[in-house]
Design an enzyme around this catalytic site. Structure first.
Site, short mmCIF file in Angstrom:
data_model
loop_
_atom_site.label_atom_id
_atom_site.label_comp_id
_atom_site.label_asym_id
_atom_site.label_seq_id
_atom_site.Cartn_x
_atom_site.Cartn_y
_atom_site.Cartn_z
N LYS A 58 -12.32 0.38 -14.36
CA LYS A 58 -12.38 -1.08 -14.14
C LYS A 58 -12.63 -1.80 -15.46
CE LYS A 58 -12.37 -1.18 -9.51
NZ LYS A 58 -11.33 -1.84 -8.72
N TYR A 87 -14.83 6.15 -12.65
CA TYR A 87 -14.26 5.07 -11.82
C TYR A 87 -14.63 3.70 -12.41
CZ TYR A 87 -14.91 1.39 -8.35
OH TYR A 87 -14.96 0.17 -7.73
N HIS A 88 -15.93 3.50 -12.68
CA HIS A 88 -16.34 2.20 -13.22
C HIS A 88 -15.68 1.95 -14.58
CE1 HIS A 88 -19.66 2.97 -10.27
NE2 HIS A 88 -19.43 1.70 -10.02
N ASP A 119 0.86 -1.18 0.00
CA ASP A 119 0.00 0.00 0.00
C ASP A 119 0.90 1.24 0.00
OD1 ASP A 119 -3.30 0.00 0.95
OD2 ASP A 119 -2.28 1.93 0.63
N SER A 170 -19.67 5.56 -14.20
CA SER A 170 -18.80 6.68 -13.83
C SER A 170 -17.39 6.47 -14.40
CB SER A 170 -18.69 6.76 -12.29
OG SER A 170 -17.90 5.66 -11.84
N GLN A 215 -17.50 -7.25 -8.28
CA GLN A 215 -18.08 -7.25 -6.94
C GLN A 215 -19.24 -6.26 -6.82
OE1 GLN A 215 -16.03 -7.71 -2.75
NE2 GLN A 215 -15.57 -5.70 -3.54
N THR A 227 -16.03 -4.50 -10.57
CA THR A 227 -17.28 -4.14 -9.91
C THR A 227 -18.47 -4.48 -10.80
OG1 THR A 227 -18.65 -2.15 -9.61
CG2 THR A 227 -16.46 -1.79 -10.41
N THR A 271 -30.95 9.14 3.32
CA THR A 271 -31.13 9.89 2.09
C THR A 271 -31.10 8.98 0.87
OG1 THR A 271 -28.80 10.47 2.43
CG2 THR A 271 -30.42 12.23 2.74
N ASN A 287 -4.25 6.13 -12.00
CA ASN A 287 -3.89 5.29 -10.85
C ASN A 287 -4.31 3.83 -11.10
OD1 ASN A 287 -2.99 5.19 -7.92
ND2 ASN A 287 -5.04 4.29 -7.76
N ARG A 299 -26.52 11.89 -9.32
CA ARG A 299 -25.92 11.03 -10.35
C ARG A 299 -26.79 10.98 -11.59
NH1 ARG A 299 -23.23 6.00 -7.14
NH2 ARG A 299 -22.56 7.17 -5.32
N ALA A 313 -23.68 2.48 0.29
CA ALA A 313 -25.06 2.83 0.67
C ALA A 313 -25.49 2.29 2.03
CB ALA A 313 -26.00 2.35 -0.42
N GLU A 345 -28.29 8.16 -13.63
CA GLU A 345 -28.50 6.71 -13.64
C GLU A 345 -29.97 6.43 -13.88
OE1 GLU A 345 -27.07 5.49 -9.78
OE2 GLU A 345 -28.59 6.64 -8.70
N1 NAD Z 1 -15.95 -1.52 -1.02
C1 NAD Z 1 -16.84 -1.85 -1.95
O1 NAD Z 1 -18.07 -1.80 -1.76
C2 NAD Z 1 -16.36 -2.31 -3.31
C3 NAD Z 1 -17.30 -2.77 -4.24
C4 NAD Z 1 -16.86 -3.21 -5.49
C5 NAD Z 1 -15.50 -3.17 -5.81
N2 NAD Z 1 -14.62 -2.71 -4.89
C6 NAD Z 1 -13.19 -2.65 -5.24
O2 NAD Z 1 -12.46 -3.38 -4.28
C7 NAD Z 1 -11.18 -2.77 -4.09
C8 NAD Z 1 -10.97 -2.45 -2.61
O3 NAD Z 1 -12.01 -1.59 -2.17
P1 NAD Z 1 -11.94 -0.90 -0.75
O4 NAD Z 1 -13.31 -0.47 -0.41
O5 NAD Z 1 -11.19 -1.78 0.19
O6 NAD Z 1 -11.05 0.39 -1.08
P2 NAD Z 1 -10.00 1.16 -0.15
O7 NAD Z 1 -9.80 2.50 -0.77
O8 NAD Z 1 -10.41 1.12 1.27
O9 NAD Z 1 -8.66 0.29 -0.32
C9 NAD Z 1 -7.80 0.44 -1.43
C10 NAD Z 1 -6.37 0.57 -0.92
O10 NAD Z 1 -5.50 0.63 -2.06
C11 NAD Z 1 -4.49 1.61 -1.82
N3 NAD Z 1 -4.04 2.10 -3.13
C12 NAD Z 1 -4.78 2.75 -4.08
N4 NAD Z 1 -4.01 3.06 -5.12
C13 NAD Z 1 -2.76 2.59 -4.86
C14 NAD Z 1 -1.53 2.61 -5.56
N5 NAD Z 1 -1.41 3.22 -6.76
N6 NAD Z 1 -0.46 2.02 -5.00
C15 NAD Z 1 -0.55 1.42 -3.78
N7 NAD Z 1 -1.69 1.38 -3.06
C16 NAD Z 1 -2.78 1.97 -3.59
C17 NAD Z 1 -5.19 2.66 -0.98
O11 NAD Z 1 -4.26 3.42 -0.23
C18 NAD Z 1 -6.14 1.84 -0.11
O12 NAD Z 1 -5.55 1.52 1.13
C19 NAD Z 1 -11.16 -1.52 -4.97
O13 NAD Z 1 -10.52 -1.83 -6.19
C20 NAD Z 1 -12.62 -1.25 -5.21
O14 NAD Z 1 -12.83 -0.57 -6.43
C21 NAD Z 1 -15.01 -2.27 -3.65
#
Ligand code: NAD
Length: 406
Positions: free
Chosen positions: A188, A184-185, A34, A182, A211, A147, A256, A121, A329, A241, A331
């Site tokens: 992925k 973000y999506h 990380d 979005s 996921q 996702t 909300t 990123n 949003r 949510a 959607e």
């Molecule tokens: N939480 C959800 O509901 C959910 C749902 C679907 C998909 N996801 C996916 O699951 C994954 C984890 O989700 P989360 O909720 O734990 O997110 P999070 O942000 O809590 O954890 C991601 C971690 O990755 C680290 N990180 C990001 N970019 C980095 C980089 N370039 N180098 C090193 N570290 C880096 C961040 O510091 C963070 O600690 C993500 O890819 C997210 O898109 C999450």
């Protein structure tokens, strides 16, 4: 199943940290990566997780004290390929679980800067992981978190990754068409295409886990010590949510709902996330296989979800109001939504359902940390459509926080 060397990318995160402890507890040799960028993004938005989070170094130390097991830590940025190559050649993983991405749709929709940051990123980080694997461990198995939002809400059943098509009398199997929500999506989706290509061309082993929305505050391991908790977010940018609804219920502010609340999505408990990645670790994809699993256990509209929280909170004596607000949003509402999720079930996933006991689990945790709830960060401010076209008006490494500009 035998012990494996498992490298968890994003090990400081909401899902990464509980996964690291869980797989360590199962007897795997675990290392985490990380760069703590999420903590910086939180600081930028003025948010904090509900429970205080120790440094990752401290959490790893406490885990060793309570479990007797070590987790190795590599601190660095996945977008720096030299760092990624050095980690992969040193640790030589059998499985890589890739969580390390910018995970928020609203964050990616703030402006040009945040859209570019998110896609750079996420996409560059994943490309570096792919190339480092080719360099140091081409036979390893990449388990990549995607996702369900990649698919969007098409007017046809959602399959697991692929679609059989017949066109002008000929048949083929293609990647399922994506209609994401979005930037973000979209990042992925780009990752998925790059990984599909690498599986075809290099023979990589890949499991893409599409996921659903994760909810929950705890796993068995986070409960073992107050310093082992995970980063439970409830704010408009990083909170999901159901977690947000539980915080609103305990705080006594209305839940909300964006728009008419008929938007329907897929969900799973955080404990099931751990089970799903464990199933993927234990059952690797074949060489050259880009395997897609839809990782969710239940489907709810936002209205149904809010009613579930209202009902459960009522049992704790909370009077909960549900309020519809303008949807920030873009959607669909009242849409068709029928995704399948049979692969993980057929490999042994035994889903946890949104039972009252689980609500008790989340609500009880939220109640414990009620004093830390900040209601200023809950209401949505990020809009998918801007009033004026701000598309390229800034190179906003320079952030102006509202109210602080001269
Ligand atoms: N939480 C959800 O509901 C959910 C749902 C679907 C998909 N996801 C996916 O699951 C994954 C984890 O989700 P989360 O909720 O734990 O997110 P999070 O942000 O809590 O954890 C991601 C971690 O990755 C680290 N990180 C990001 N970019 C980095 C980089 N370039 N180098 C090193 N570290 C880096 C961040 O510091 C963070 O600690 C993500 O890819 C997210 O898109 C999450």
């Amino acid at each position: 199943m035998g012990s494996k060397k498992v490298l968890i990318l994003g090990g400081d995160g909401y899902l990464g940290w509980p996964t690291a402890m869980y797989l360590s507890e199962q007897g795997h040799e675990v290392a985490v990566v990380d760069n703590f960028i999420k903590r910086q993004w939180q600081a930028e938005k003025g948010t904090e997780p509900l429970m205080p989070i120790s440094t990752l170094h401290e959490r790893i130390k406490v885990w060793k004290e309570v479990s007797g097991k070590s987790i190795e830590l590599f601190v660095g940025n996945l977008t720096n390929h030299r760092f990624v190559y050095s980690v992969f050649s040193k640790f030589q993983p059998d499985s890589i679980i890739h969580y390390a991405e910018q995970p928020s749709a609203p964050f990616s929709m703030i402006d040009r800067h945040h859209a570019v940051l998110t896609q750079t990123n996420n996409v560059v980080g994943t490309l570096n992981v792919m190339f480092a694997m080719q360099h140091s461990c081409p036979n390893a198995h990449l388990i990549k978190l995607g996702t369900m939002g990649e698919y969007g809400t098409p007017n046809i059943d959602i399959e697991e990754g692929y679609l059989d098509v017949e066109h002008n009398g000929r048949k083929d199997k293609v990647l399922f068409p994506k209609k994401p929500f979005s930037f973000y999506h979209l990042s992925k989706v780009h990752d998925s295409h790059n990984l599909y290509f690498a599986a075809q061309v290099w023979g990589m082993r890949v499991t893409d886990l599409n996921q659903g929305v994760v909810y929950g505050a705890d796993t068995d391991e986070t409960r073992r010590h107050e310093k082992l908790v995970t980063s439970f977010h409830y704010d408009e940018v990083f909170g999901t949510a159901l977690n947000r609804f539980c915080v609103q219920a305990v705080e006594g502010v209305p839940l909300t709902i964006y728009g008419d609340g008929t938007q329907t999505r897929s969900f799973l408990n955080i404990r099931d996330t751990l089970k799903c990645v464990e199933i993927a670790v234990d059952n690797p994809a074949d060489a050259g296989e880009f395997r897609v699993f839809n990782q969710f256990t239940e489907i709810f509209s936002m209205n149904e979800l809010a009613l579930h929280v209202q009902e459960a909170a009522k049992k704790h004596g909370y009077k909960v109001e549900i309020k519809a607000i303008k949807n920030p949003r873009v959607e669909k509402s009242n849409h068709y939504y029928k995704p399948t999720n049979s692969s993980l079930l057929s490999l042994g996933l035994d889903p946890i359902h949104l039972s009252d006991a689980l609500f008790d689990d989340v609500l009880a945790r939220v109640k414990e940390f009620k004093h830390r709830i900040n209601t200023d960060v809950i209401y949505p401010t990020v809009k998918w459509q801007h009033d004026t076209n701000k598309a390229d008006d800034s190179d906003s490494d320079l952030m102006v926080v509202e109210g602080t500009a001269a």
